[in-house]
Design a protein around this motif. Structure first.
Motif, PDB file in Angstrom:
ATOM      1  N   MET A 220       1.027  -1.223   0.013  1.00  0.00           N
ATOM      2  CA  MET A 220      -0.133   0.178   0.087  1.00  0.00           C
ATOM      3  C   MET A 220       0.943   1.131   0.091  1.00  0.00           C
ATOM      4  O   MET A 220       0.562   2.233  -0.729  1.00  0.00           O
ATOM      5  N   ALA A 221       1.811   1.281   0.857  1.00  0.00           N
ATOM      6  CA  ALA A 221       2.862   2.358   0.909  1.00  0.00           C
ATOM      7  C   ALA A 221       3.427   2.694  -0.565  1.00  0.00           C
ATOM      8  O   ALA A 221       3.496   3.862  -0.870  1.00  0.00           O
ATOM      9  N   GLU A 222       4.003   1.602  -1.107  1.00  0.00           N
ATOM     10  CA  GLU A 222       4.570   1.831  -2.350  1.00  0.00           C
ATOM     11  C   GLU A 222       3.421   2.404  -3.514  1.00  0.00           C
ATOM     12  O   GLU A 222       3.831   3.335  -4.169  1.00  0.00           O
ATOM     13  N   GLY A 223       2.277   1.701  -3.364  1.00  0.00           N
ATOM     14  CA  GLY A 223       1.198   2.386  -4.542  1.00  0.00           C
ATOM     15  C   GLY A 223       1.023   3.600  -4.188  1.00  0.00           C
ATOM     16  O   GLY A 223       0.959   4.565  -5.172  1.00  0.00           O
ATOM     17  N   LEU A 224       0.775   4.194  -2.976  1.00  0.00           N
ATOM     18  CA  LEU A 224       0.678   5.398  -2.620  1.00  0.00           C
ATOM     19  C   LEU A 224       1.704   6.321  -2.949  1.00  0.00           C
ATOM     20  O   LEU A 224       1.533   7.571  -3.678  1.00  0.00           O
ATOM     21  N   LEU A 225       2.831   5.986  -2.920  1.00  0.00           N
ATOM     22  CA  LEU A 225       4.018   6.722  -3.484  1.00  0.00           C
ATOM     23  C   LEU A 225       3.998   6.905  -4.811  1.00  0.00           C
ATOM     24  O   LEU A 225       4.251   8.041  -5.137  1.00  0.00           O
ATOM     25  N   ARG A 226       3.755   5.793  -5.475  1.00  0.00           N
ATOM     26  CA  ARG A 226       3.819   5.806  -6.974  1.00  0.00           C
ATOM     27  C   ARG A 226       2.744   6.925  -7.522  1.00  0.00           C
ATOM     28  O   ARG A 226       2.757   7.187  -8.724  1.00  0.00           O
ATOM     29  N   ALA A 227       1.701   6.992  -6.661  1.00  0.00           N
ATOM     30  CA  ALA A 227       0.624   8.035  -7.366  1.00  0.00           C
ATOM     31  C   ALA A 227       0.853   9.277  -6.798  1.00  0.00           C
ATOM     32  O   ALA A 227       0.169  10.123  -7.098  1.00  0.00           O
ATOM     33  N   GLY A 228       2.212   9.484  -6.142  1.00  0.00           N
ATOM     34  CA  GLY A 228       2.614  10.986  -5.984  1.00  0.00           C
ATOM     35  C   GLY A 228       2.238  11.163  -4.479  1.00  0.00           C
ATOM     36  O   GLY A 228       2.921  12.435  -4.039  1.00  0.00           O
ATOM     37  N   ALA A 229       2.048  10.470  -3.609  1.00  0.00           N
ATOM     38  CA  ALA A 229       1.846  10.953  -2.240  1.00  0.00           C
ATOM     39  C   ALA A 229       3.143  11.145  -1.732  1.00  0.00           C
ATOM     40  O   ALA A 229       4.038  10.376  -1.978  1.00  0.00           O
ATOM     41  N   THR A 230       3.279  11.577  -0.446  1.00  0.00           N
ATOM     42  CA  THR A 230       4.356  11.760   0.358  1.00  0.00           C
ATOM     43  C   THR A 230       4.073  10.737   1.656  1.00  0.00           C
ATOM     44  O   THR A 230       2.901  10.964   2.279  1.00  0.00           O
ATOM     45  N   VAL A 231       4.698   9.621   1.799  1.00  0.00           N
ATOM     46  CA  VAL A 231       4.196   8.533   2.719  1.00  0.00           C
ATOM     47  C   VAL A 231       5.574   8.273   3.896  1.00  0.00           C
ATOM     48  O   VAL A 231       6.546   8.134   3.624  1.00  0.00           O
ATOM     49  N   ALA A 232       4.905   8.459   4.976  1.00  0.00           N
ATOM     50  CA  ALA A 232       5.891   7.735   6.180  1.00  0.00           C
ATOM     51  C   ALA A 232       5.540   6.375   6.428  1.00  0.00           C
ATOM     52  O   ALA A 232       4.243   6.054   6.801  1.00  0.00           O
TER      53      ALA A 232
ATOM     54  N   ILE B  21      -3.070  -6.271  -4.564  1.00  0.00           N
ATOM     55  CA  ILE B  21      -4.541  -6.149  -4.744  1.00  0.00           C
ATOM     56  C   ILE B  21      -5.145  -5.097  -3.910  1.00  0.00           C
ATOM     57  O   ILE B  21      -6.290  -4.473  -4.167  1.00  0.00           O
ATOM     58  N   MET B  22      -4.398  -4.648  -3.009  1.00  0.00           N
ATOM     59  CA  MET B  22      -4.824  -3.346  -2.110  1.00  0.00           C
ATOM     60  C   MET B  22      -4.532  -2.116  -2.594  1.00  0.00           C
ATOM     61  O   MET B  22      -4.959  -1.011  -2.035  1.00  0.00           O
ATOM     62  N   VAL B  23      -3.627  -2.118  -3.650  1.00  0.00           N
ATOM     63  CA  VAL B  23      -3.042  -0.671  -4.120  1.00  0.00           C
ATOM     64  C   VAL B  23      -4.236   0.130  -4.717  1.00  0.00           C
ATOM     65  O   VAL B  23      -4.486   1.264  -4.282  1.00  0.00           O
ATOM     66  N   GLU B  24      -5.117  -0.335  -5.401  1.00  0.00           N
ATOM     67  CA  GLU B  24      -6.137   0.514  -6.283  1.00  0.00           C
ATOM     68  C   GLU B  24      -6.957   0.869  -5.149  1.00  0.00           C
ATOM     69  O   GLU B  24      -7.331   2.249  -5.060  1.00  0.00           O
ATOM     70  N   PRO B  25      -7.743   0.333  -4.197  1.00  0.00           N
ATOM     71  CA  PRO B  25      -8.763   0.720  -3.370  1.00  0.00           C
ATOM     72  C   PRO B  25      -7.876   1.756  -2.333  1.00  0.00           C
ATOM     73  O   PRO B  25      -8.626   2.639  -2.085  1.00  0.00           O
ATOM     74  N   ILE B  26      -6.640   1.377  -2.040  1.00  0.00           N
ATOM     75  CA  ILE B  26      -6.238   2.159  -1.043  1.00  0.00           C
ATOM     76  C   ILE B  26      -5.989   3.712  -1.695  1.00  0.00           C
ATOM     77  O   ILE B  26      -5.988   4.781  -0.973  1.00  0.00           O
ATOM     78  N   ILE B  27      -5.330   3.841  -2.861  1.00  0.00           N
ATOM     79  CA  ILE B  27      -5.302   4.930  -3.479  1.00  0.00           C
ATOM     80  C   ILE B  27      -6.775   5.709  -3.667  1.00  0.00           C
ATOM     81  O   ILE B  27      -6.887   7.027  -3.712  1.00  0.00           O
ATOM     82  N   PHE B  28      -7.806   5.078  -4.122  1.00  0.00           N
ATOM     83  CA  PHE B  28      -9.083   5.670  -4.036  1.00  0.00           C
ATOM     84  C   PHE B  28      -9.487   6.338  -2.673  1.00  0.00           C
ATOM     85  O   PHE B  28      -9.868   7.258  -2.444  1.00  0.00           O
TER      86      PHE B  28
END
Length: 262
Positions: free
Chosen positions: A28-40, A227-234
């Protein structure tokens, strides 16, 4: 409606993901990062966390290591202070840190043991991490979101079958408690403009919670953490604004969107 949410731009969104050094949290963290977020990436300090942070930073992603023990109020408070001092705001908290049944019964998938054979220490250890940990982390970060007037909390949970399965104490009760906690948190935070939702994979996942030697003996396909990446980005995006108190299966995410008509 077959809209995809994997191409959402999360630039400017600050996110904390607990239990992020491996498994679902890392995916999830990597998916959010690749969507442009800043993630701790919050996790117990160590080589595993350091290696992932180095890898993600080398890829040009805005990743930060956030040493945190979700069982320790002091550790969580220090992490929250780092967020206030360094970022000044927190848009999204993903409560994911947890331990699995292997901590009380390494053969839990093939030789389930009844609850009366679970040690009290094993029970407390898992509940303290999986349930109390979610409470402690959300309790510390919620005031920051309340002060901001906005924020999103996403609690990771599991299938209802897991909460009823033979030999799944204390993991099942920990996740049942997570769901009750989430529903009540959603109502408590509704007046402040803060949303609380739940996300689960939708089946057994290929993570470290299942010992490697047992994976070949499991007679159902294991879901990949991605499988968690798309829904967590949404859920982290403005597309989910106003949605609260929902329980979403990643495996059935498209169907949920169609039914909800977002």
């Amino acid at each position: 409606m077959n809209q995809t949410y994997s191409n959402i731009d999360l630039s400017g969104i600050n996110i904390v993901v607990t239990g992020a050094s491996s498994g679902l949290g890392l995916a999830m963290a990597e998916g959010l990062l690749r969507a442009g977020a800043t993630v701790a990436l919050a996790s117990k300090p160590g080589v595993k966390l350091d290696n992932q942070i180095n890898r993600l930073k080398t890829a040009g992603l805005k990743a930060y290591g956030l040493p945190m023990d979700v069982r320790s109020e002091v550790s969580i408070a220090e992490s929250a202070e780092w967020i206030r001092r360094t970022w000044g705001k927190l848009d999204v908290l993903v409560n994911n840190a947890g331990i699995g049944m292997r901590t009380v019964n390494p053969k839990f998938m093939i030789e389930p043991q009844p609850f009366f054979l679970v040690t009290p220490d094993g029970f407390r250890n898992l509940i303290d991490t999986n349930l109390t940990g979610y409470f402690l982390v959300a309790r510390e970060f919620a005031p920051l979101m309340i002060k901001q007037g906005y924020g999103k909390i996403i609690n990771i949970t599991m299938n209802h079958e897991t909460m009823q399965r033979k030999g799944f104490i204390p993991y099942g009760p920990s996740r049942a408690g997570t769901e009750s906690l989430s529903y009540i948190m959603a109502e408590d935070l509704r007046p402040y403009g803060i949303t609380v939702n739940m996300l689960l994979p939708g089946g057994a996942t290929d993570t470290g919670m299942i010992p490697e030697e047992l994976k070949s003996k499991i007679n159902v396909p294991l879901l990949r953490p991605r499988i968690m990446v798309e829904p967590i980005i949404f859920l982290a995006s403005n597309k989910s604004d106003g949605i609260t108190g929902e329980r979403i299966s990643a495996l059935e995410f498209s169907e949920w969107l169609n039914k909800a008509n977002f």
